[in-house]
Design an enzyme around this catalytic site. Structure first.
Site, PDB file in Angstrom:
ATOM      1  N   ILE A  15       0.827  -1.214   0.000  1.00 21.32           N
ATOM      2  CA  ILE A  15       0.000   0.000   0.000  1.00 21.32           C
ATOM      3  C   ILE A  15       0.863   1.268   0.000  1.00 21.32           C
ATOM      4  CG2 ILE A  15      -0.294   0.148   2.544  1.00 21.32           C
ATOM      5  CD1 ILE A  15      -3.229   1.039   1.919  1.00 21.32           C
ATOM      6  N   SER A  44       2.699  -7.825   2.789  1.00 15.83           N
ATOM      7  CA  SER A  44       1.834  -7.864   3.978  1.00 15.83           C
ATOM      8  C   SER A  44       0.502  -7.188   3.685  1.00 15.83           C
ATOM      9  CB  SER A  44       2.515  -7.175   5.162  1.00 15.83           C
ATOM     10  OG  SER A  44       3.594  -7.949   5.598  1.00 15.83           O
ATOM     11  N   GLN A  49      -6.117  -8.094   7.480  1.00 12.95           N
ATOM     12  CA  GLN A  49      -7.436  -8.686   7.717  1.00 12.95           C
ATOM     13  C   GLN A  49      -8.428  -7.659   8.242  1.00 12.95           C
ATOM     14  OE1 GLN A  49      -7.005 -12.111  10.283  1.00 12.95           O
ATOM     15  NE2 GLN A  49      -5.882 -13.270   8.758  1.00 12.95           N
ATOM     16  N   GLY A  50      -8.167  -7.148   9.475  1.00 10.51           N
ATOM     17  CA  GLY A  50      -9.165  -6.361  10.221  1.00 10.51           C
ATOM     18  C   GLY A  50      -9.676  -5.152   9.502  1.00 10.51           C
ATOM     19  N   GLU A 115     -11.753  -2.750  17.132  1.00  9.06           N
ATOM     20  CA  GLU A 115     -10.637  -3.646  17.444  1.00  9.06           C
ATOM     21  C   GLU A 115     -10.009  -3.262  18.774  1.00  9.06           C
ATOM     22  OE1 GLU A 115      -8.100  -5.032  14.441  1.00  9.06           O
ATOM     23  OE2 GLU A 115      -9.377  -4.283  12.837  1.00  9.06           O
ATOM     24  N   HIS A 229       1.600 -10.422  17.438  1.00 11.41           N
ATOM     25  CA  HIS A 229       0.141 -10.514  17.460  1.00 11.41           C
ATOM     26  C   HIS A 229      -0.244 -11.652  18.397  1.00 11.41           C
ATOM     27  CE1 HIS A 229      -3.995 -10.650  16.282  1.00 11.41           C
ATOM     28  NE2 HIS A 229      -3.820  -9.591  15.523  1.00 11.41           N
ATOM     29  N   ARG A 274      -2.364  -4.753  22.246  1.00 10.77           N
ATOM     30  CA  ARG A 274      -1.771  -6.014  21.799  1.00 10.77           C
ATOM     31  C   ARG A 274      -0.600  -6.497  22.643  1.00 10.77           C
ATOM     32  NH1 ARG A 274      -1.693  -5.471  15.288  1.00 10.77           N
ATOM     33  NH2 ARG A 274      -3.929  -5.833  15.124  1.00 10.77           N
ATOM     34  N   HIS A 329       4.592  -9.819  14.113  1.00  9.10           N
ATOM     35  CA  HIS A 329       3.547  -9.260  13.258  1.00  9.10           C
ATOM     36  C   HIS A 329       3.925  -7.946  12.597  1.00  9.10           C
ATOM     37  CE1 HIS A 329      -0.502  -8.743  11.833  1.00  9.10           C
ATOM     38  NE2 HIS A 329      -0.701  -7.648  12.538  1.00  9.10           N
ATOM     39  N   ARG A 364       1.857  -0.401  18.389  1.00  8.40           N
ATOM     40  CA  ARG A 364       0.912   0.090  17.382  1.00  8.40           C
ATOM     41  C   ARG A 364      -0.531  -0.231  17.738  1.00  8.40           C
ATOM     42  NH1 ARG A 364      -1.332  -2.326  12.244  1.00  8.40           N
ATOM     43  NH2 ARG A 364      -0.608  -4.323  13.002  1.00  8.40           N
ATOM     44  N   SER A 369      -1.778   0.745  10.410  1.00 10.47           N
ATOM     45  CA  SER A 369      -0.585   0.731   9.553  1.00 10.47           C
ATOM     46  C   SER A 369      -0.927   0.828   8.075  1.00 10.47           C
ATOM     47  CB  SER A 369       0.294  -0.481   9.833  1.00 10.47           C
ATOM     48  OG  SER A 369      -0.469  -1.625   9.842  1.00 10.47           O
ATOM     49  N   LEU A 370      -2.068   0.264   7.654  1.00 14.07           N
ATOM     50  CA  LEU A 370      -2.476   0.503   6.258  1.00 14.07           C
ATOM     51  C   LEU A 370      -2.661   2.009   6.057  1.00 14.07           C
ATOM     52  CD1 LEU A 370      -5.151  -2.331   5.757  1.00 14.07           C
ATOM     53  CD2 LEU A 370      -2.884  -2.237   4.704  1.00 14.07           C
TER      54      LEU A 370
HETATM   55  C1  LIG Z   1      -1.582 -11.069   8.406  1.00 14.23           C
HETATM   56  C2  LIG Z   1      -1.531  -9.572   8.557  1.00 14.23           C
HETATM   57  C3  LIG Z   1      -2.676  -8.874   8.902  1.00 14.23           C
HETATM   58  C4  LIG Z   1      -2.642  -7.485   9.032  1.00 14.23           C
HETATM   59  N1  LIG Z   1      -3.805  -6.812   9.285  1.00 14.23           N
HETATM   60  C5  LIG Z   1      -3.786  -5.451   9.273  1.00 14.23           C
HETATM   61  C6  LIG Z   1      -4.994  -4.712   9.359  1.00 14.23           C
HETATM   62  O1  LIG Z   1      -6.083  -5.272   9.427  1.00 14.23           O
HETATM   63  N2  LIG Z   1      -4.922  -3.354   9.360  1.00 14.23           N
HETATM   64  C7  LIG Z   1      -3.733  -2.671   9.266  1.00 14.23           C
HETATM   65  O2  LIG Z   1      -3.725  -1.433   9.260  1.00 14.23           O
HETATM   66  N3  LIG Z   1      -2.569  -3.368   9.155  1.00 14.23           N
HETATM   67  C8  LIG Z   1      -2.568  -4.720   9.135  1.00 14.23           C
HETATM   68  N4  LIG Z   1      -1.398  -5.405   9.009  1.00 14.23           N
HETATM   69  C9  LIG Z   1      -0.153  -4.655   8.835  1.00 14.23           C
HETATM   70  C10 LIG Z   1      -0.113  -4.064   7.419  1.00 14.23           C
HETATM   71  O3  LIG Z   1      -0.704  -4.971   6.525  1.00 14.23           O
HETATM   72  C11 LIG Z   1       1.299  -3.767   6.966  1.00 14.23           C
HETATM   73  O4  LIG Z   1       2.001  -3.066   7.961  1.00 14.23           O
HETATM   74  C12 LIG Z   1       1.282  -2.914   5.711  1.00 14.23           C
HETATM   75  O5  LIG Z   1       0.491  -3.538   4.717  1.00 14.23           O
HETATM   76  C13 LIG Z   1       2.686  -2.721   5.193  1.00 14.23           C
HETATM   77  O6  LIG Z   1       2.590  -2.124   3.924  1.00 14.23           O
HETATM   78  P1  LIG Z   1       3.913  -1.776   3.149  1.00 14.23           P
HETATM   79  O7  LIG Z   1       3.489  -1.191   1.846  1.00 14.23           O
HETATM   80  O8  LIG Z   1       4.812  -0.989   4.006  1.00 14.23           O
HETATM   81  O9  LIG Z   1       4.643  -3.198   2.952  1.00 14.23           O
HETATM   82  P2  LIG Z   1       4.179  -4.524   2.190  1.00 14.23           P
HETATM   83  O10 LIG Z   1       2.751  -4.531   1.916  1.00 14.23           O
HETATM   84  O11 LIG Z   1       4.754  -5.674   2.930  1.00 14.23           O
HETATM   85  O12 LIG Z   1       4.919  -4.405   0.792  1.00 14.23           O
HETATM   86  C14 LIG Z   1       6.331  -4.475   0.711  1.00 14.23           C
HETATM   87  C15 LIG Z   1       6.722  -4.519  -0.748  1.00 14.23           C
HETATM   88  O13 LIG Z   1       8.129  -4.354  -0.857  1.00 14.23           O
HETATM   89  C16 LIG Z   1       8.648  -5.327  -1.757  1.00 14.23           C
HETATM   90  N5  LIG Z   1      10.078  -5.493  -1.455  1.00 14.23           N
HETATM   91  C17 LIG Z   1      10.655  -5.811  -0.271  1.00 14.23           C
HETATM   92  N6  LIG Z   1      12.006  -5.804  -0.413  1.00 14.23           N
HETATM   93  C18 LIG Z   1      12.274  -5.480  -1.699  1.00 14.23           C
HETATM   94  C19 LIG Z   1      13.465  -5.313  -2.463  1.00 14.23           C
HETATM   95  N7  LIG Z   1      14.686  -5.492  -1.934  1.00 14.23           N
HETATM   96  N8  LIG Z   1      13.354  -4.988  -3.769  1.00 14.23           N
HETATM   97  C20 LIG Z   1      12.131  -4.821  -4.352  1.00 14.23           C
HETATM   98  N9  LIG Z   1      10.969  -4.970  -3.679  1.00 14.23           N
HETATM   99  C21 LIG Z   1      11.042  -5.278  -2.372  1.00 14.23           C
HETATM  100  C22 LIG Z   1       7.761  -6.530  -1.510  1.00 14.23           C
HETATM  101  O14 LIG Z   1       7.865  -7.445  -2.571  1.00 14.23           O
HETATM  102  C23 LIG Z   1       6.391  -5.845  -1.439  1.00 14.23           C
HETATM  103  O15 LIG Z   1       5.943  -5.540  -2.749  1.00 14.23           O
HETATM  104  C24 LIG Z   1      -1.415  -6.787   8.858  1.00 14.23           C
HETATM  105  C25 LIG Z   1      -0.262  -7.487   8.523  1.00 14.23           C
HETATM  106  C26 LIG Z   1      -0.312  -8.864   8.351  1.00 14.23           C
HETATM  107  C27 LIG Z   1       0.939  -9.581   7.961  1.00 14.23           C
END
Ligand SMILES: Cc1cc2nc3c(=O)[nH]c(=O)nc-3n(C[C@H](O)[C@H](O)[C@H](O)COP(=O)(O)OP(=O)(O)OC[C@H]3O[C@@H](n4cnc5c(N)ncnc54)[C@H](O)[C@@H]3O)c2cc1C
Length: 507
Positions: A15, A44, A49-50, A115, A229, A274, A329, A364, A369-370
């Protein structure tokens, strides 16, 4: 892999990276978005989920809950930025632009989930599978409706750094690598769950962005604050998460003797922050031999059909109680950034879970985090445009050999994950942290010896993981206070005479 030039290079397509790319594209920048993933499921974001919290026109209330959950350690300035932009970002980007259809009730109004540690229901969701309903349309929108160049299966290995400024990154695809020079580089590489045996994150979350930034000299902070978590479910066929929203609906935790223990632990019982629930679950696990989430009081299969199906896939009979254990988590710390995602190095930005904005402090609040990735991504995308591209000498890694001994990375990862799980988990002891730190430094030295002569994606992921592990251990060793997710329990530290070795202050 071709040598390229681009105004804005975004590394990571969760995201945070998608929001950055969208906003830089809207400002007219030439944007290149790279992800090492082949499938969206490897982020991630896809797994969330939530849901995503909004303020519902009461920013002060969300702000108060974030500050409370963090035990007063979150940065008020950062939280102000988050709450000020929350509702507009969600409405304009997620609903109006990419068309996410959040769940509604029978009257057509949004159905807000509640939550843990949220005093109000304010979480927008789609089922308990919100992540994929955001990630997939967002990715499709960026691919189809913008001029962003998206390269999948492409990993950033190292930043191109010259005289304290970042000029892009060396990218690898199919075993070939080349530099991409950029006016600004934005790291959006997600979390560090891949350093742990038990995690909700995809295994590819090896902390690459944090390691690259740290190696280039960027400031990295709060690395000891790793959120576990409380309700992970570990099975022979994999570890998965039972969303907090299930406890929000009324599911309760019972120990192996069938006794509820959270009401005695915290006034909010199962909906306590948490870190509090995770420690209690861990303690009851060790004390009584197991903990289960009792969902018999709610309509689990109707309200959480995706989770019920996941339980069935993993052979978990949810009707008799879901066995749960705390699992790694989320990383609250990371690359230190300001209110537009700018790091301490010129030309380098960081957003999403790899960044430390200050919003989470030591712990957190669920479903923020989204939102943080979205809000900071949009801001960083704007701030990253308009910088001049400078091409400089190719970094030395361009001449190395891609060969690695068989199973080298796998074996080292096994060692690293076992140290992280044992010594840098929910409850830590000073002596275990010190031993872990020494062991992780040795492991890093062994990996560095290979990196001097060889280059491959798996070696670089391993190197990133060892660097980040050492940063976590160092931060944990330097913070003797128990706060939020960093809980130091000196009572587990005994000398030969059985005396406590080092006191800890705080709670
Ligand atoms: C099971 C689960 C449930 C969750 N539920 C919630 C929720 O309900 N609400 C909420 O707010 N948060 C939730 N979270 C947390 C939240 O989803 C994450 O913190 C957030 O999505 C992180 O987004 P991001 O864009 O920073 O990273 P990510 O979505 O993890 O994306 C990282 C990206 O970086 C890429 N990448 C990594 N290293 C490299 C590299 N060296 N070169 C090129 N690409 C690379 C990966 O391939 C990926 O595309 C949850 C997390 C998990 C795991």
């Amino acid at each position: 892999m071709q040598r390229r030039e681009t105004d804005v290079l975004v590394v990571g397509a969760g995201i945070a990276g998608l929001a950055t790319a969208l906003s830089a594209d809207r400002k007219g920048a030439d944007v290149t978005l790279v992800t090492k993933a082949v499938q969206p499921t490897e982020a991630s974001t896809w797994r969330a989920q939530g849901g995503i919290a909004i303020t519902r026109s009461d920013p002060d209330s969300l702000k108060a809950d974030i500050l409370d959950a963090s035990g007063g350690t979150a940065s008020e300035t950062a939280v102000d930025v988050l709450v000020e932009h929350a509702d507009e970002a969600v409405r304009e980007v997620l609903v109006d632009t990419i068309g996410v259809e959040f769940d509604t009730d029978s009257t057509g109004e949004y159905e807000f989930g509640r939550e843990a540690a949220h005093k109000e229901p304010r979480v927008l969701h789609v089922n308990a599978e919100t992540g994929k309903h955001i990630h997939v349309p967002f990715l499709n929108y960026v691919l189809e409706e913008t001029d962003v160049t998206v390269l999948d299966d492409t990993a950033a290995l190292e930043l191109v750094s010259h005289e304290g400024r970042i000029h892009g990154a060396v990218l690898e695809r199919a075993g070939k690598w080349a530099p991409t020079f950029a006016g600004a580089t934005v790291l959006a590489t997600g979390g560090i769950g891949g350093l742990y045996q038990r995690t909700t994150n995809p295994p590819s979350t090896t902390g690459d962005g944090i390691a690259m930034a740290a190696l280039a000299g960027a400031r990295v902070e709060d690395m000891e604050f790793i959120q576990f978590h409380p309700t992970g479910c570990e099975t022979d066929t994999g570890t998965f998460l039972i969303s907090e929203a299930v406890r929000g609906e009324g599911a309760v935790l019972r120990n192996a003797a069938g006794k509820r223990f959270m009401p005695a632990e915290h006034p909010d019982a199962e909906l306590a922050p948490r870190d509090v629930v995770a420690r209690a679950v861990m303690r009851e696990h060790e004390r009584t031999g197991g903990v289960e989430l009792d969902v018999t009081g709610i309509d689990f299969s109707a309200n959480f059909p995706g989770l019920a199906a996941t339980c069935e896939t993993h052979d978990v009979d949810w009707e008799t109680g879901i066995p749960v254990i705390p699992v790694q988590h989320f990383l609250c710390g990371g690359i230190a950034v300001d209110d537009v995602g700018k790091t301490s190095l010129d030309g380098l930005f960081a957003v999403g879970e790899c960044a430390r904005t200050g919003v989470h402090g030591a712990n957190r609040l669920a479903s923020t985090s989204l939102l943080e990735g979205l809000v900071w991504g949009l801001r960083a995308g704007e701030a990253a445009t308009g910088h001049r591209i400078t091409t400089i000498e190719s970094p030395e890694l361009l001449d190395r050999d891609p060969a690695l001994p068989a199973n080298f990375a796998q074996q080292k990862f096994v060692r690293l994950r076992s140290v992280m799980e044992e010594s840098l988990g929910v409850v830590r002891s000073p002596s275990e942290i010190d031993t872990a730190r020494a062991g992780l430094r040795r492991l890093k030295g062994e990996v560095d010896a290979y990196v001097r002569t060889r280059t491959s994606r798996s070696l670089y992921e391993l190197r990133a993981a060892t660097i980040v592990a050492v940063l976590v251990a160092r931060a944990a060793a330097e913070n003797e206070q128990s706060v939020g997710c960093h809980h130091v329990n000196p009572s587990t530290d005994t000398t030969a005479e059985g005396e406590t070795m080092r006191p800890s202050s705080g709670s």
